[in-house]
Write a protein that holds these residues in place. Structure first.
Motif, short mmCIF file in Angstrom:
data_model
loop_
_atom_site.label_atom_id
_atom_site.label_comp_id
_atom_site.label_asym_id
_atom_site.label_seq_id
_atom_site.Cartn_x
_atom_site.Cartn_y
_atom_site.Cartn_z
N ARG A 94 2.60 -13.94 -1.65
CA ARG A 94 4.68 -14.07 -2.08
C ARG A 94 5.42 -12.75 -2.45
O ARG A 94 4.18 -12.24 -2.70
CB ARG A 94 5.15 -15.13 -3.22
CG ARG A 94 3.62 -16.70 -2.48
CD ARG A 94 4.83 -17.28 -3.82
NE ARG A 94 3.96 -18.67 -3.00
CZ ARG A 94 4.32 -19.27 -4.22
NH1 ARG A 94 4.27 -19.83 -5.17
NH2 ARG A 94 3.87 -20.99 -3.43
N THR A 95 6.16 -12.28 -2.02
CA THR A 95 6.19 -10.71 -2.17
C THR A 95 7.56 -11.01 -3.11
O THR A 95 8.32 -9.87 -3.51
CB THR A 95 7.30 -10.21 -0.78
OG1 THR A 95 7.84 -10.96 -0.02
CG2 THR A 95 6.05 -9.36 -0.45
N GLY A 96 8.66 -12.33 -2.88
CA GLY A 96 9.74 -12.66 -3.65
C GLY A 96 9.90 -13.85 -4.70
O GLY A 96 8.59 -13.78 -5.22
N VAL A 97 11.01 -14.11 -5.64
CA VAL A 97 10.65 -14.57 -6.38
C VAL A 97 10.01 -16.08 -6.18
O VAL A 97 10.39 -16.55 -4.83
CB VAL A 97 12.30 -15.31 -7.49
CG1 VAL A 97 12.21 -16.37 -8.65
CG2 VAL A 97 13.00 -14.07 -7.25
N SER A 98 9.51 -16.99 -6.65
CA SER A 98 8.09 -18.20 -6.41
C SER A 98 9.49 -19.11 -6.03
O SER A 98 10.54 -19.29 -6.30
CB SER A 98 7.02 -19.07 -7.10
OG SER A 98 7.29 -19.08 -8.52
N ALA A 99 9.02 -20.35 -5.20
CA ALA A 99 9.63 -21.63 -4.80
C ALA A 99 10.29 -21.98 -6.18
O ALA A 99 9.86 -21.66 -7.12
CB ALA A 99 8.91 -22.50 -4.09
N PRO A 100 11.41 -23.13 -6.29
CA PRO A 100 12.36 -22.98 -6.90
C PRO A 100 11.53 -23.95 -7.91
O PRO A 100 11.74 -24.44 -8.86
CB PRO A 100 14.22 -24.29 -6.38
CG PRO A 100 13.54 -23.09 -5.28
CD PRO A 100 12.49 -22.83 -4.85
N HIS A 101 10.38 -24.99 -6.75
CA HIS A 101 9.91 -25.84 -7.78
C HIS A 101 8.75 -24.95 -9.18
O HIS A 101 8.28 -25.90 -10.04
CB HIS A 101 9.47 -27.05 -7.02
CG HIS A 101 8.14 -25.79 -6.45
ND1 HIS A 101 8.57 -25.73 -5.06
CD2 HIS A 101 7.38 -25.85 -6.60
CE1 HIS A 101 7.34 -25.18 -4.03
NE2 HIS A 101 6.50 -25.51 -5.19
N ASN A 102 8.68 -24.22 -9.10
CA ASN A 102 8.02 -22.72 -9.73
C ASN A 102 8.50 -22.36 -10.52
O ASN A 102 8.23 -21.82 -11.44
CB ASN A 102 6.92 -21.87 -9.03
CG ASN A 102 5.91 -23.01 -8.08
OD1 ASN A 102 5.88 -23.95 -8.33
ND2 ASN A 102 5.98 -22.37 -7.39
N LEU A 103 9.66 -22.28 -10.40
CA LEU A 103 10.70 -21.14 -11.40
C LEU A 103 10.61 -21.21 -12.89
O LEU A 103 10.87 -22.48 -13.21
CB LEU A 103 12.12 -21.09 -10.79
CG LEU A 103 12.48 -19.82 -9.02
CD1 LEU A 103 13.65 -20.45 -8.79
CD2 LEU A 103 11.82 -19.12 -9.47
N ARG A 104 10.38 -20.18 -13.56
CA ARG A 104 10.65 -20.39 -14.93
C ARG A 104 11.60 -19.22 -15.76
O ARG A 104 11.53 -18.04 -15.14
CB ARG A 104 9.80 -19.83 -15.57
CG ARG A 104 8.22 -21.63 -15.28
CD ARG A 104 6.58 -20.84 -16.10
NE ARG A 104 7.57 -21.45 -16.97
CZ ARG A 104 6.33 -21.11 -18.87
NH1 ARG A 104 5.28 -21.26 -18.19
NH2 ARG A 104 6.74 -21.97 -19.97
N ILE A 105 12.56 -19.17 -15.78
CA ILE A 105 13.62 -18.81 -15.72
C ILE A 105 13.90 -18.24 -17.41
O ILE A 105 14.76 -19.75 -18.12
CB ILE A 105 15.02 -19.41 -15.54
CG1 ILE A 105 14.78 -19.15 -13.71
CG2 ILE A 105 16.30 -18.00 -15.28
CD1 ILE A 105 16.03 -19.78 -13.04
N VAL A 106 15.05 -17.55 -17.96
CA VAL A 106 14.79 -17.85 -19.11
C VAL A 106 16.43 -16.93 -19.49
O VAL A 106 16.91 -15.72 -18.25
CB VAL A 106 14.78 -16.44 -20.32
CG1 VAL A 106 14.70 -16.66 -21.74
CG2 VAL A 106 12.82 -16.60 -20.35
N ASP A 107 17.83 -17.07 -19.82
CA ASP A 107 19.27 -16.63 -19.93
C ASP A 107 18.76 -16.33 -21.57
O ASP A 107 18.98 -17.11 -22.27
CB ASP A 107 19.58 -17.69 -19.65
CG ASP A 107 21.20 -17.00 -20.29
OD1 ASP A 107 21.58 -15.87 -20.10
OD2 ASP A 107 22.07 -18.07 -20.18
N VAL A 108 18.89 -15.02 -21.54
CA VAL A 108 19.10 -14.14 -22.72
C VAL A 108 20.03 -14.14 -23.75
O VAL A 108 20.95 -13.12 -22.80
CB VAL A 108 18.06 -13.07 -22.79
CG1 VAL A 108 18.20 -12.05 -24.16
CG2 VAL A 108 16.99 -13.02 -22.32
N GLY A 109 20.37 -14.18 -25.06
CA GLY A 109 21.63 -14.35 -25.30
C GLY A 109 23.19 -15.06 -24.86
O GLY A 109 23.45 -14.78 -23.86
N THR A 110 22.34 -16.09 -24.68
CA THR A 110 23.75 -17.85 -22.98
C THR A 110 24.76 -17.97 -24.39
O THR A 110 25.56 -18.19 -23.03
CB THR A 110 22.15 -18.98 -24.17
OG1 THR A 110 22.49 -19.82 -22.33
CG2 THR A 110 22.31 -20.07 -25.02
#
Ligand SMILES: C[S@@+](CC[C@H](N)C(=O)[O-])C[C@H]1O[C@@H](n2cnc3c(N)ncnc32)[C@H](O)[C@@H]1O
Length: 273
Positions: A94-110
């Motif tokens: 894989r060269t990009g962000v993995s598929a949505p079901h795998n995604l782990r995201i952080v919003d810093v300073g929400t």
């Protein structure tokens, strides 16, 4: 609309409607506060972001339309990785962000939760974390997540940047950090200076103090090949580029907003070393 708690259609449909004395008082009070410079959003308690109605209070920055560019950038990264993956039929790495079901995201300073909530809604299978140093801001963010039935989708953390979150696990870190320098104070709108939370706007003497700490912490929290997307201003764009060193980051890009001002910094954690 605020005084009558109605929508625009109701106002147009009922021009004959007379205000009661209580409504007139409510209207006059709101007008007096606005005349004193209080932002309309703090008077009504609402602001729209990414088509979502959000509650706002003076504990949080009023979400700005230009911040939607960060949400767009994240969604583009996700969809380009998706199409790449289907083309490659998972034969190659894989060269990009993995598929949505795998995604782990952080919003810093929400803050109000604007970015985290927009992403939780757009990426229904992603695991979303949201941090803020301000407990009062997190209360507002939690209330907004609840209003949009996203409580179970977003984990809120009261912490400094990414402290306490695991290392090397996240696919994407997104942030609209404070990035105004104390020396720029005079050029900031009086309404912002007077009414919006200081620690949401000002980063320190130069403006890059929070970003300068965020970049290495994000590098630690991201998996190799993960992406950092954050908001900037034209004033700090060159300095931000300098902070995203070639050794640690690939595919560094700075995008402009609709006014042509540098607004979103994007960088990919290197997969080397
Ligand atoms: C510019 S506001 C952005 C709010 C929201 N994300 C938005 O885009 O509307 C920055 C937010 O970062 C928070 N903040 C400031 N310093 C922080 C730190 N060291 N760690 C975590 N959050 C911080 C502030 O409390 C504020 O809510």
């Amino acid at each position: 609309m605020f005084t009558l708690a109605c929508d625009r259609a109701y106002l147009f449909a009922h021009p004959e409607r007379e205000l009661t004395p209580g409504e007139i008082q409510r209207y006059d009070e709101a007008l007096a506060r606005r005349a004193a410079g209080v932002p309309a959003q703090y008077i009504t308690g609402h602001q729209e972001f990414w088509g979502l109605d959000l509650i706002v209070s003076p504990a949080v920055l009023i979400p700005r339309p230009e911040t939607e560019h960060e949400v767009e950038a994240v969604l583009e990264l996700v969809s380009s990785a998706d199409s790449k993956q289907s083309q490659e039929q998972d034969q190659r790495p894989r060269t990009g962000v993995s598929a949505p079901h795998n995604l782990r995201i952080v919003d810093v300073g929400t803050g109000s939760g604007a970015i985290a909530i927009a992403l939780a809604q757009e990426l229904p299978t992603a695991e979303i974390h949201a941090t803020d140093i301000s407990p009062a801001a997190l209360e507002v963010a939690r209330a907004n997540a609840a209003r949009h039935q996203l409580t179970s989708r977003i984990k809120f953390h009261q912490t400094d940047l990414l402290r306490g979150l695991p290392s090397g696990e996240f696919d994407l870190i997104v942030s609209n950090p404070p990035y105004v320098g104390d020396s720029e104070e005079e050029s900031v709108q009086l309404e912002v200076r007077k009414f919006e939370p200081r620690n949401a706007v000002f980063a320190g003497p130069t403006g890059v103090e929070v970003i300068g700490r965020l970049i290495p912490r994000a590098r630690e929290a991201l998996r190799p090949g993960g992406w950092l997307v954050f908001e900037i201003s034209g004033t700090i764009a060159d300095r931000v580029r300098g902070l995203l060193s070639d050794r640690d980051w690939d595919e560094v890009a700075i995008r402009n907003d609709l006014q042509g001002i540098a607004r979103v910094a994007i960088a990919r954690k290197t997969t080397k070393g």
